[in-house]
Design an enzyme around this catalytic site. Structure first.
Site, PDB file in Angstrom:
ATOM      1  CD  GLU A   7      -2.745   1.541   2.746  1.00  0.00           C
ATOM      2  OE1 GLU A   7      -2.000   0.947   3.818  1.00  0.00           O
ATOM      3  OE2 GLU A   7      -3.708   1.772   2.729  1.00  0.00           O
ATOM      4  NE  ARG A  53      -1.742   6.387   4.501  1.00  0.00           N
ATOM      5  CZ  ARG A  53      -2.178   6.238   5.842  1.00  0.00           C
ATOM      6  NH1 ARG A  53      -2.192   5.124   6.250  1.00  0.00           N
ATOM      7  NH2 ARG A  53      -2.258   7.388   6.288  1.00  0.00           N
ATOM      8  CD  GLN A  56       0.388  -1.148   9.343  1.00  0.00           C
ATOM      9  OE1 GLN A  56       1.565  -0.805   9.177  1.00  0.00           O
ATOM     10  NE2 GLN A  56      -0.469  -0.883   8.323  1.00  0.00           N
ATOM     11  CB  SER A  83       4.572 -12.237  25.957  1.00  0.00           C
ATOM     12  OG  SER A  83       4.786 -13.602  25.943  1.00  0.00           O
ATOM     13  CE  LYS A 122       2.222 -16.709  35.906  1.00  0.00           C
ATOM     14  NZ  LYS A 122       3.613 -16.968  36.405  1.00  0.00           N
ATOM     15  CG  ASP A 159       6.146 -20.274  36.007  1.00  0.00           C
ATOM     16  OD1 ASP A 159       7.097 -20.325  34.970  1.00  0.00           O
ATOM     17  OD2 ASP A 159       5.664 -19.296  36.181  1.00  0.00           O
ATOM     18  NE  ARG A 166       3.801  -9.199  47.839  1.00  0.00           N
ATOM     19  CZ  ARG A 166       3.859  -9.160  46.575  1.00  0.00           C
ATOM     20  NH1 ARG A 166       4.877  -8.483  45.954  1.00  0.00           N
ATOM     21  NH2 ARG A 166       3.334 -10.097  45.839  1.00  0.00           N
ATOM     22  N   GLY A 174      17.332 -17.586  33.729  1.00  0.00           N
ATOM     23  CA  GLY A 174      16.108 -17.750  33.445  1.00  0.00           C
ATOM     24  C   GLY A 174      15.531 -18.012  32.292  1.00  0.00           C
ATOM     25  CD  GLN A 196       2.981 -22.744  29.120  1.00  0.00           C
ATOM     26  OE1 GLN A 196       3.465 -22.106  28.139  1.00  0.00           O
ATOM     27  NE2 GLN A 196       2.290 -22.039  29.824  1.00  0.00           N
TER      28      GLN A 196
HETATM   29  P1  NAP Z   1       5.792 -10.207  40.970  1.00  0.00           P
HETATM   30  O1  NAP Z   1       4.584 -10.780  41.233  1.00  0.00           O
HETATM   31  O2  NAP Z   1       5.159  -8.900  40.365  1.00  0.00           O
HETATM   32  O3  NAP Z   1       6.798  -9.854  42.232  1.00  0.00           O
HETATM   33  C1  NAP Z   1       7.778  -9.085  41.897  1.00  0.00           C
HETATM   34  C2  NAP Z   1       8.805  -9.324  42.840  1.00  0.00           C
HETATM   35  O4  NAP Z   1      10.066  -8.446  42.696  1.00  0.00           O
HETATM   36  C3  NAP Z   1       8.346  -8.945  44.194  1.00  0.00           C
HETATM   37  O5  NAP Z   1       8.849  -9.610  45.236  1.00  0.00           O
HETATM   38  C4  NAP Z   1       8.912  -7.453  44.582  1.00  0.00           C
HETATM   39  O6  NAP Z   1       9.463  -7.076  45.626  1.00  0.00           O
HETATM   40  C5  NAP Z   1      10.272  -7.649  43.799  1.00  0.00           C
HETATM   41  N1  NAP Z   1      10.979  -6.367  43.170  1.00  0.00           N
HETATM   42  C6  NAP Z   1      10.561  -5.904  42.273  1.00  0.00           C
HETATM   43  N2  NAP Z   1      11.067  -4.448  41.959  1.00  0.00           N
HETATM   44  C7  NAP Z   1      12.165  -4.779  43.059  1.00  0.00           C
HETATM   45  C8  NAP Z   1      12.977  -3.674  43.445  1.00  0.00           C
HETATM   46  N3  NAP Z   1      13.569  -2.601  42.744  1.00  0.00           N
HETATM   47  N4  NAP Z   1      13.928  -4.146  44.297  1.00  0.00           N
HETATM   48  C9  NAP Z   1      13.674  -5.195  45.066  1.00  0.00           C
HETATM   49  N5  NAP Z   1      12.879  -5.899  44.817  1.00  0.00           N
HETATM   50  C10 NAP Z   1      11.833  -5.861  43.994  1.00  0.00           C
HETATM   51  O7  NAP Z   1       6.575 -10.751  39.710  1.00  0.00           O
HETATM   52  P2  NAP Z   1       6.582 -12.467  39.452  1.00  0.00           P
HETATM   53  O8  NAP Z   1       5.776 -13.024  38.607  1.00  0.00           O
HETATM   54  O9  NAP Z   1       7.127 -13.083  40.801  1.00  0.00           O
HETATM   55  O10 NAP Z   1       7.917 -12.386  38.425  1.00  0.00           O
HETATM   56  C11 NAP Z   1       9.387 -11.840  39.037  1.00  0.00           C
HETATM   57  C12 NAP Z   1      10.378 -11.944  37.797  1.00  0.00           C
HETATM   58  O11 NAP Z   1      10.542 -13.096  37.567  1.00  0.00           O
HETATM   59  C13 NAP Z   1      10.034 -11.115  36.588  1.00  0.00           C
HETATM   60  O12 NAP Z   1      11.078 -10.529  36.284  1.00  0.00           O
HETATM   61  C14 NAP Z   1       9.660 -11.969  35.605  1.00  0.00           C
HETATM   62  O13 NAP Z   1       9.870 -11.639  34.187  1.00  0.00           O
HETATM   63  C15 NAP Z   1      10.605 -13.259  36.149  1.00  0.00           C
HETATM   64  N6  NAP Z   1       9.664 -14.778  35.680  1.00  0.00           N
HETATM   65  C16 NAP Z   1      10.829 -15.222  34.887  1.00  0.00           C
HETATM   66  C17 NAP Z   1      10.333 -16.712  34.456  1.00  0.00           C
HETATM   67  C18 NAP Z   1      11.284 -17.396  33.787  1.00  0.00           C
HETATM   68  O14 NAP Z   1      10.656 -18.278  32.907  1.00  0.00           O
HETATM   69  N7  NAP Z   1      12.330 -17.276  33.645  1.00  0.00           N
HETATM   70  C19 NAP Z   1       8.789 -17.108  34.950  1.00  0.00           C
HETATM   71  C20 NAP Z   1       8.285 -16.077  35.731  1.00  0.00           C
HETATM   72  C21 NAP Z   1       8.658 -14.942  35.934  1.00  0.00           C
HETATM   73  P3  NAP Z   1       7.930  -6.501  46.568  1.00  0.00           P
HETATM   74  O15 NAP Z   1       7.098  -7.362  47.195  1.00  0.00           O
HETATM   75  O16 NAP Z   1       8.697  -5.388  47.528  1.00  0.00           O
HETATM   76  O17 NAP Z   1       7.071  -5.502  45.755  1.00  0.00           O
END
Ligand code: NAP
Length: 497
Positions: free
Chosen positions: A34, A36, A202, A234, A283, A319, A374, A454, A465
């Site tokens: 297309e 434009r 897009q 993602s 979740k 997970d 927490r 990770g 999955q």
């Molecule tokens: P979540 O439920 O949002 O939990 C985030 C955690 O990180 C909480 O404990 C939070 O602490 C802490 N946090 C965030 N910012 C921070 C900072 N600046 N300083 C210190 N602590 C901090 O997320 P989630 O699902 O558990 O995922 C956490 C991480 O794991 C993400 O980066 C995600 O991408 C990764 N992950 C990876 C996989 C993989 O397959 N490799 C799978 C799942 C998740 P507070 O409680 O104090 O807020």
């Protein structure tokens, strides 16, 4: 049914640039482009159309419909007529332009309607009005404010009486672009690459053709996707589509920007969805929709995988097993979860799942989190120890699990773990996978620790999955290769071809 045409929208600066972009689109497998005109500063219409390497749709979008052309409808029609005379395969004429074109032009006209702010409630009436004009093709482009807006476009396409383009702009409307062929659309627009989208949402041409295989999607194609908000970052579509393709499975995996997961599951599953990945923040929220939930997922209170079978939805958590197995694979001789001193940093969704899995395996667990309450609440649920983040350097462990988002792109120079904790032989896992080697993992490697990225965890949960959905072993190395090359491309976008 003829296959979907993939049409690249181009906004070149001048004629030479347009020809260069058209040739690139042709060499990369586009069916059409297309042009434009409203976004081009200068052009020579005759040179453009006489030298076109593939069919061209000429568009001169008016300002009132979100374009860059301020001319009167009659002047726009004159430009389009000139384009037809030079051999344009199709021209796009808005409703107010159409009356200025001669009757004999109509078969090569796409009559178009745009709503850049929403999906109008009277879409069917607008569509009927456009079909009644006699134009060869009808185009409706609306803004999706929610993923549910795609449904109105799908049902319109399914009952279309003439060649129709129906798409939803914006991230929530990506489905309407990728699945256009499934519902019989005349064409779907895409961008030449990730930096040159002409309309919001897009998809780059290479992703349309090679990642989503949009031209091969038919009513028989099984649908899968990741339910998330946000979803654009993602990598699940990258790894799962690579796996389906490698295994020759007629399936596509989509990014699904979902706000109301229960409403989404009810409305979209009948379209042909066979399974979902579920991630932040849904979740827990999907649990009421499921007919059966795996015991570990039930205990953790989080489902990351849904299998749709025989009208029922089953929930799993891949997970926890995925992460623990891939960490365990790096253990030195003699180390096992039972009795191991495990320091879990973070108390979010991932940490919660891991804590349950670790408690079941008999690990001696200490949970440490920025928000100490927490950490304490989770530790008390499981009879584990806890401490605030500031006490970390006083502890010692056999395994350190970093589950916060600290160190993730674009803030990859951050690290939440003090160096003093890193000693030779310590197993250090970082949940962050972008970048694959975080600052923590680099410091740990330099200190003689055993490091686990990770990336391995991400692939392990995705592979589980894939097996739940298909009953087949996952092509793990292909999934990992796809993930790493996408991460590499994101880190160096200037190398995109
Ligand atoms: P979540 O439920 O949002 O939990 C985030 C955690 O990180 C909480 O404990 C939070 O602490 C802490 N946090 C965030 N910012 C921070 C900072 N600046 N300083 C210190 N602590 C901090 O997320 P989630 O699902 O558990 O995922 C956490 C991480 O794991 C993400 O980066 C995600 O991408 C990764 N992950 C990876 C996989 C993989 O397959 N490799 C799978 C799942 C998740 P507070 O409680 O104090 O807020």
């Amino acid at each position: 049914m003829p296959g979907l045409r993939v049409c690249v929208s181009l906004a070149p600066t001048n004629t030479a640039h347009a020809l260069e972009l058209m040739n690139r689109a042709a060499s990369q497998g586009a069916d059409m482009v297309e042009l434009r005109l409203d976004l081009m500063a200068h052009y020579d219409l005759e040179a453009l159309l006489c030298n076109r390497p593939l069919p061209v749709l000429v568009t001169c979008r008016s300002r009132s419909q979100g374009g860059g052309c301020g001319a009167e409808p009659s002047a726009i029609a004159a430009t389009l007529q000139q384009a037809l005379a030079f051999g344009a395969d199709l021209v796009d004429a808005e409703e107010q332009v159409l009356p200025h074109l001669p009757q004999e032009a109509l078969p090569r006209v796409v009559v178009s309607y745009h709503d850049n702010s929403a999906c109008p409630a009277d879409l069917a009436a607008i569509y009927k009005r456009l079909t009644d004009t006699g134009a060869g093709v009808v185009k409706l482009a609306v803004r999706a404010l929610s993923i549910h807006d795609n449904l109105a476009l799908f049902s319109l396409l399914q009952s279309a009486r003439k060649p129709t383009i129906a798409l939803a702009m914006g991230e929530a409307g990506i489905l309407s672009r990728i699945l256009a062929g499934r519902f019989g659309a005349f064409l779907s627009f895409c961008a030449l690459d990730s930096t040159s989208a002409v309309a919001p949402g897009q998809v780059p041409l290479a992703d349309m053709l090679n990642l989503y295989r949009a031209k091969q999607i038919s009513p028989r194609t099984d649908l899968y996707g990741v339910i998330a908000n946000p979803v654009a970052h993602s990598l699940s579509p990258i790894v799962h589509n690579a796996a389906f393709r490698a295994c020759g499975i007629d399936a596509v995996y989509l990014p699904l920007l979902v706000e109301e997961p229960l409403r989404f599951l009810q409305a979209f599953t009948p379209l042909g969805f066979r399974g979902y990945s579920v991630t932040i923040p849904h979740k827990q929220a999907v649990l009421p929709a499921l007919g059966w939930v795996e015991p570990l997922a039930r205990r953790v209170g989080a489902v990351n995988t849904i299998v749709v079978e025989g009208g029922q939805m089953r929930g799993y958590n891949t997970d926890v097993e995925g992460a623990l197995r891939c960490i365990e694979a790096a253990f030195p001789p003699g180390l096992q979860w039972q009795g191991a001193r495990v320091l879990l940093v973070g108390a979010g969704g991932l940490a919660r799942g891991l804590a349950y899995g670790l408690a079941e395996r008999g690990a001696r667990l200490t949970i440490c989190n920025r928000t100490p309450e927490r950490a304490r609440a989770l530790a008390e649920e499981l009879g584990a120890s806890w401490c605030p983040l500031s006490h970390l350097s006083r502890l010692s462990a056999d395994v350190l699990l970093q589950t916060t988002s600290v160190g993730m792109y674009p803030r990859e120079d951050e690290c939440v773990i003090p160096r003093e904790l890193l000693r030779p032989g310590l197993v250090v896992y970082d949940a962050v996978y972008n970048p694959p080697e975080t600052k923590l993992l680099r410091l740990a490697r330099e200190a003689g620790c055993i490091t686990v990225s990770g990336v391995g965890h991400f692939i392990a949960q995705a592979a589980a999955q894939f097996s739940l959905w298909t009953g087949l072993p996952a092509p793990v190395s292909i999934m990992e290769e796809a993930m790493l090359s996408r991460l590499e491309a994101q880190a160096h976008p200037e190398q995109e071809g």
